[in-house]
Design a protein around this motif. Structure first.
Motif, PDB file in Angstrom:
ATOM      1  N   VAL A   1     -12.864 -19.006 -18.966  1.00 15.11           N
ATOM      2  CA  VAL A   1     -12.880 -18.651 -17.791  1.00 15.11           C
ATOM      3  C   VAL A   1     -11.467 -18.140 -16.785  1.00 15.11           C
ATOM      4  N   LEU A   2     -10.495 -18.522 -17.731  1.00 16.28           N
ATOM      5  CA  LEU A   2      -9.287 -17.773 -17.219  1.00 16.28           C
ATOM      6  C   LEU A   2      -9.333 -16.246 -17.436  1.00 16.28           C
ATOM      7  N   VAL A   3      -9.992 -15.864 -18.346  1.00 19.20           N
ATOM      8  CA  VAL A   3      -9.890 -14.471 -18.865  1.00 19.20           C
ATOM      9  C   VAL A   3     -10.310 -13.315 -17.586  1.00 19.20           C
ATOM     10  N   PRO A   4     -11.377 -13.765 -17.048  1.00 19.36           N
ATOM     11  CA  PRO A   4     -11.891 -12.784 -15.864  1.00 19.36           C
ATOM     12  C   PRO A   4     -10.709 -12.823 -14.716  1.00 19.36           C
ATOM     13  N   GLY A   5     -10.282 -14.170 -14.597  1.00 18.68           N
ATOM     14  CA  GLY A   5      -9.360 -14.097 -13.541  1.00 18.68           C
ATOM     15  C   GLY A   5      -8.115 -13.353 -13.654  1.00 18.68           C
ATOM     16  N   ILE A   6      -7.555 -13.156 -14.922  1.00 16.34           N
ATOM     17  CA  ILE A   6      -6.574 -12.465 -15.222  1.00 16.34           C
ATOM     18  C   ILE A   6      -6.692 -11.113 -15.161  1.00 16.34           C
ATOM     19  N   ALA A   7      -7.803 -10.647 -15.539  1.00 19.05           N
ATOM     20  CA  ALA A   7      -8.325  -9.300 -15.464  1.00 19.05           C
ATOM     21  C   ALA A   7      -8.477  -8.854 -14.027  1.00 19.05           C
ATOM     22  N   ALA A   8      -9.153  -9.751 -13.159  1.00 18.58           N
ATOM     23  CA  ALA A   8      -9.196  -9.430 -11.813  1.00 18.58           C
ATOM     24  C   ALA A   8      -7.844  -9.078 -11.109  1.00 18.58           C
ATOM     25  N   ALA A   9      -6.695  -9.550 -11.356  1.00 17.55           N
ATOM     26  CA  ALA A   9      -5.312  -9.332 -11.075  1.00 17.55           C
ATOM     27  C   ALA A   9      -4.732  -7.784 -11.538  1.00 17.55           C
ATOM     28  N   ILE A  10      -5.296  -7.472 -12.664  1.00 23.91           N
ATOM     29  CA  ILE A  10      -4.452  -6.311 -13.058  1.00 23.91           C
ATOM     30  C   ILE A  10      -5.594  -5.137 -13.471  1.00 23.91           C
ATOM     31  N   CYS A  11      -6.822  -5.410 -13.340  1.00 23.64           N
ATOM     32  CA  CYS A  11      -8.028  -4.195 -14.130  1.00 23.64           C
ATOM     33  C   CYS A  11      -8.760  -3.682 -12.824  1.00 23.64           C
ATOM     34  N   GLY A  12      -9.486  -3.009 -13.115  1.00 24.45           N
ATOM     35  CA  GLY A  12     -10.424  -2.489 -12.137  1.00 24.45           C
ATOM     36  C   GLY A  12     -11.666  -3.316 -11.951  1.00 24.45           C
TER      37      GLY A  12
ATOM     38  N   ALA B   1     -12.741  -6.586  -6.567  1.00 24.22           N
ATOM     39  CA  ALA B   1     -13.249  -5.645  -5.637  1.00 24.22           C
ATOM     40  C   ALA B   1     -12.596  -5.725  -4.226  1.00 24.22           C
ATOM     41  N   VAL B   2     -12.291  -7.008  -3.845  1.00 24.70           N
ATOM     42  CA  VAL B   2     -11.331  -7.049  -2.618  1.00 24.70           C
ATOM     43  C   VAL B   2      -9.978  -6.403  -2.845  1.00 24.70           C
ATOM     44  N   ARG B   3      -9.470  -6.872  -3.955  1.00 18.54           N
ATOM     45  CA  ARG B   3      -8.116  -6.567  -4.189  1.00 18.54           C
ATOM     46  C   ARG B   3      -7.929  -4.962  -4.159  1.00 18.54           C
ATOM     47  N   VAL B   4      -8.832  -4.416  -5.369  1.00 20.39           N
ATOM     48  CA  VAL B   4      -8.990  -2.859  -5.161  1.00 20.39           C
ATOM     49  C   VAL B   4      -9.356  -2.173  -4.054  1.00 20.39           C
ATOM     50  N   ARG B   5     -10.028  -2.522  -3.091  1.00 18.04           N
ATOM     51  CA  ARG B   5     -10.382  -1.983  -1.740  1.00 18.04           C
ATOM     52  C   ARG B   5      -9.261  -2.053  -1.027  1.00 18.04           C
ATOM     53  N   GLY B   6      -8.310  -3.295  -0.976  1.00 20.04           N
ATOM     54  CA  GLY B   6      -7.055  -3.178  -0.204  1.00 20.04           C
ATOM     55  C   GLY B   6      -6.131  -2.479  -0.762  1.00 20.04           C
ATOM     56  N   GLU B   7      -5.971  -2.390  -1.917  1.00 24.92           N
ATOM     57  CA  GLU B   7      -4.982  -1.651  -2.649  1.00 24.92           C
ATOM     58  C   GLU B   7      -5.161  -0.054  -2.190  1.00 24.92           C
TER      59      GLU B   7
ATOM     60  N   HIS C   1      -6.857   0.939   0.314  1.00 24.42           N
ATOM     61  CA  HIS C   1      -6.744   1.210   1.892  1.00 24.42           C
ATOM     62  C   HIS C   1      -4.922   1.562   1.985  1.00 24.42           C
ATOM     63  N   MET C   2      -4.147   0.561   1.451  1.00 24.01           N
ATOM     64  CA  MET C   2      -2.667   0.579   1.667  1.00 24.01           C
ATOM     65  C   MET C   2      -2.109   1.950   1.053  1.00 24.01           C
ATOM     66  N   LEU C   3      -2.533   2.369  -0.135  1.00 28.14           N
ATOM     67  CA  LEU C   3      -2.251   3.460  -0.587  1.00 28.14           C
ATOM     68  C   LEU C   3      -2.415   4.713   0.374  1.00 28.14           C
ATOM     69  N   HIS C   4      -3.568   4.689   0.934  1.00 29.10           N
ATOM     70  CA  HIS C   4      -4.153   5.542   1.737  1.00 29.10           C
ATOM     71  C   HIS C   4      -3.355   5.964   3.146  1.00 29.10           C
ATOM     72  N   MET C   5      -3.300   4.708   3.439  1.00 30.60           N
ATOM     73  CA  MET C   5      -2.236   4.668   4.623  1.00 30.60           C
ATOM     74  C   MET C   5      -0.765   5.141   4.376  1.00 30.60           C
ATOM     75  N   ARG C   6      -0.204   4.757   3.177  1.00 30.69           N
ATOM     76  CA  ARG C   6       1.106   5.322   2.721  1.00 30.69           C
ATOM     77  C   ARG C   6       0.858   6.947   2.956  1.00 30.69           C
ATOM     78  N   ASP C   7      -0.026   7.433   2.259  1.00 22.61           N
ATOM     79  CA  ASP C   7      -0.276   9.006   2.115  1.00 22.61           C
ATOM     80  C   ASP C   7      -0.421   9.369   3.719  1.00 22.61           C
ATOM     81  N   VAL C   8      -1.017   8.835   4.532  1.00 24.17           N
ATOM     82  CA  VAL C   8      -1.093   9.300   5.918  1.00 24.17           C
ATOM     83  C   VAL C   8       0.460   9.366   6.581  1.00 24.17           C
ATOM     84  N   ALA C   9       1.178   8.229   6.309  1.00 26.68           N
ATOM     85  CA  ALA C   9       2.468   7.809   6.888  1.00 26.68           C
ATOM     86  C   ALA C   9       3.380   9.016   6.457  1.00 26.68           C
ATOM     87  N   GLU C  10       3.216   9.250   4.982  1.00 25.35           N
ATOM     88  CA  GLU C  10       4.145  10.295   4.383  1.00 25.35           C
ATOM     89  C   GLU C  10       3.819  11.640   5.012  1.00 25.35           C
ATOM     90  N   THR C  11       2.556  11.791   5.187  1.00 22.23           N
ATOM     91  CA  THR C  11       2.184  13.029   6.056  1.00 22.23           C
ATOM     92  C   THR C  11       2.733  13.235   7.327  1.00 22.23           C
TER      93      THR C  11
END
Length: 404
Positions: free
Chosen positions: A68-79, A127-133, A135-145
Motif C-alpha cells: 500500500v506504500l508503493v502508490p503513496g511513494i509514486a504519488a510524491a514523485i511520479c505523474g 493529481a492534486v500535486r501535479v495540478r498545483g506544481e 500552476h506554480m510553474l505557470h505563475m513563475r513564467d508569468v512573473a519572469e515575463t
C-alpha cells in the motif's frame, strides 16, 4: 545577451526563488538522468523488495500488505498515469502473492480493500500535486515575463556604455519590485535611469513600469531636461489615474537618478545628472570614491509641492576610468544585527584601494551585492538594486544608436 558565457554575476542577478518553487525544481532535476525521468525507480524497487521479503519469510509474518506504500511513494514523485500504474501493479502483486500461500496464511479481505483504497487515494493525491506544481510553474513564467518587461535585459556595451546591475526583490513571489533601471540610446546621447518607487509589491511594479515606458520613449527623442519633465508628468498622471479608480496608493512617489552621457567628441569626460530625491551616485575610480552633488530636487510625483519645476541638470566631470555607482534603499538602509547601516562608501573605498580593478562595473556590482547580503545576514527589508555604469574604454565597446 547572445552567446555570452554566464558568469558569477549572472547567477547573482537572478531573483531569489521561493522555497517551495526551489524544492519542486530541485526534485525534478534529481529525478532525471541524462534527460530521462527515473522517478519510477524508487517505487518499483520498493515493490520488488516487499514481494521478495514476503516470499522469503515465514507464513506467520506476512509483509505483502505493505505494498500500500508503493502508490503513496509514486504519488510524491511520479505523474498521475505513473501513480495509477503503480496502484494497479501493487494490487496485482498483492493478489498474486496472497493466493500463492496456503489458506491458513492468506490475508483477510480488509487488507485487499486497504491496498485498493490506498491506490485510489494515491492517484487523487498525485493529481492534486501535479495540478498545483503546474500552476506554480505557470505563475513563475508569468512573473519572469513581467520581470523581463519591466527590467528588460540589456546587451553588453549598450549605447557605448559598460554597465552591470543586480536586482533583488524583497517580494520573492512577485520576483520584481519597485526598483527600476534602464539604458536608452537616443539622438542626444545615451541616457540611464535608476530609481525606487515608494512601497513594495505589484502596485510599486505598476508605477515603475509606467515610468520606464515614458523614459524609453522620451530619452530617445528629447533633451535631458525635457526627459526629466516627462518623467515628473508621467508620475503625476499615474497617481491621478489611481486616485480616480479609488485606490489608496494614488499618492505614490519615486526617487530616481537620471544620467545623460553626451555623444559629442569634446564631451566624453562629462555626464549630465538629474537627481529626484535619490541618494546621489558615487563616483568610483582607481583614485578612490567621491560623491556627486546631492541636489535639492523632490521625488517624482511630488513636483507640485515646488514652484521651481523639475530638478536642474548638473554637468559633472567623469573620467573614462571612473564608474558611477547607484544603489537603492535595499543597500543604503541594510542593517546588521546591531542596527548599524551598511557603510557603502567606506566599503567600496577600501575595496578599490586594495584592488583598483574593483572599479569595473561587474566587479563593483558583485562586491556591493555580496557586502550588502553579508552585512544584513541575507535579510533584505526592501527591494535592492545595485547599478554601475561608465563609458566603454576605447577598443572594448561598440557605439551606435538604435531606436529600441
Amino acid at each position: 545577451m547572445g552567446g555570452r558565457r554566464r558568469g558569477p554575476l549572472d547567477r547573482l542577478s537572478r531573483p531569489a526563488r521561493p522555497a517551495r518553487e526551489y524544492d519542486v525544481l530541485r526534485r525534478h532535476q534529481m529525478l532525471r538522468v541524462r534527460g530521462r525521468s527515473v522517478a519510477w525507480v524508487p517505487p518499483l524497487v520498493m515493490l520488488v523488495a516487499i514481494a521478495v521479503i514476503d516470499f522469503n519469510t515465514a507464513g506467520e509474518f506476512r509483509m505483502i500488505s505493505w505494498v500500500v506504500l508503493v502508490p503513496g511513494i509514486a504519488a510524491a514523485i511520479c505523474g498521475v498515469w505513473g501513480t495509477a500504474a503503480f496502484a494497479v501493479l501493487a494490487l496485482v502483486t498483492y493478489f498474486v502473492a496472497d493466493t500463492s500461500y496456503p489458506s491458513r496464511y492468506a490475508s483477510a479481505l480488509p487488507d485487499f480493500i486497504l491496498v485498493a483504497l490506498g491506490g485510489i487515494l494515491a492517484v487523487l493525491a498525485c493529481a492534486v500535486r501535479v495540478r498545483g506544481e503546474r500552476h506554480m510553474l505557470h505563475m513563475r513564467d508569468v512573473a519572469e515575463t513581467t520581470r523581463r518587461t519591466v527590467l528588460r535585459p540589456l546587451p553588453p556595451d549598450w549605447g557605448g556604455l559598460d554597465h552591470a546591475a543586480v536586482h533583488l526583490a524583497s517580494d520573492v513571489e512577485a520576483r520584481v519590485g519597485g526598483d527600476f533601471y534602464d539604458v536608452q540610446q537616443g539622438l542626444h546621447g545615451t541616457r540611464v535611469l535608476v530609481g525606487d518607487v515608494q512601497g513594495k509589491g505589484l502596485d510599486a511594479v505598476e508605477a515603475a513600469a509606467a515610468l520606464l515606458g515614458t523614459f524609453r520613449e522620451a530619452a530617445y527623442h528629447e533633451e535631458l531636461g525635457t526627459v526629466a519633465e516627462r518623467l515628473e508628468l508621467r508620475m503625476l498622471r499615474h497617481s491621478r489615474h489611481l486616485a480616480a479608480l479609488g485606490r489608496d496608493d494614488g499618492d505614490r512617489f519615486a526617487t530616481a537618478v537620471l544620467i545623460g552621457f553626451p555623444d559629442a567628441d569634446d564631451e566624453q569626460d562629462v555626464v549630465d545628472v538629474v537627481v529626484f530625491g535619490h541618494d546621489p551616485p558615487l563616483v568610483v575610480g582607481p583614485g578612490g570614491v567621491r560623491h556627486l552633488p546631492a541636489g535639492d530636487g523632490l521625488p517624482l510625483g511630488l513636483g507640485e509641492l515646488s514652484d521651481d519645476g523639475p530638478p536642474p541638470v548638473r554637468r559633472v566631470p567623469l573620467a573614462l576610468t571612473e564608474t558611477l555607482l547607484i544603489t537603492t534603499d535595499g543597500v543604503t538602509e541594510a542593517r546588521d544585527a546591531e542596527g548599524r547601516f551598511y557603510p557603502l562608501a567606506d566599503e567600496v573605498a577600501a575595496a578599490v584601494a586594495a584592488d583598483p580593478l574593483t572599479a569595473e562595473p561587474r566587479r563593483l556590482v558583485a562586491h556591493v551585492r555580496d557586502g550588502t547580503l553579508r552585512h544584513s545576514g541575507g535579510r533584505l527589508a526592501d527591494d535592492t538594486t545595485v547599478f554601475a555604469v561608465r563609458r566603454s574604454l576605447p577598443g572594448t565597446g561598440r557605439k551606435g544608436r538604435s531606436p529600441s
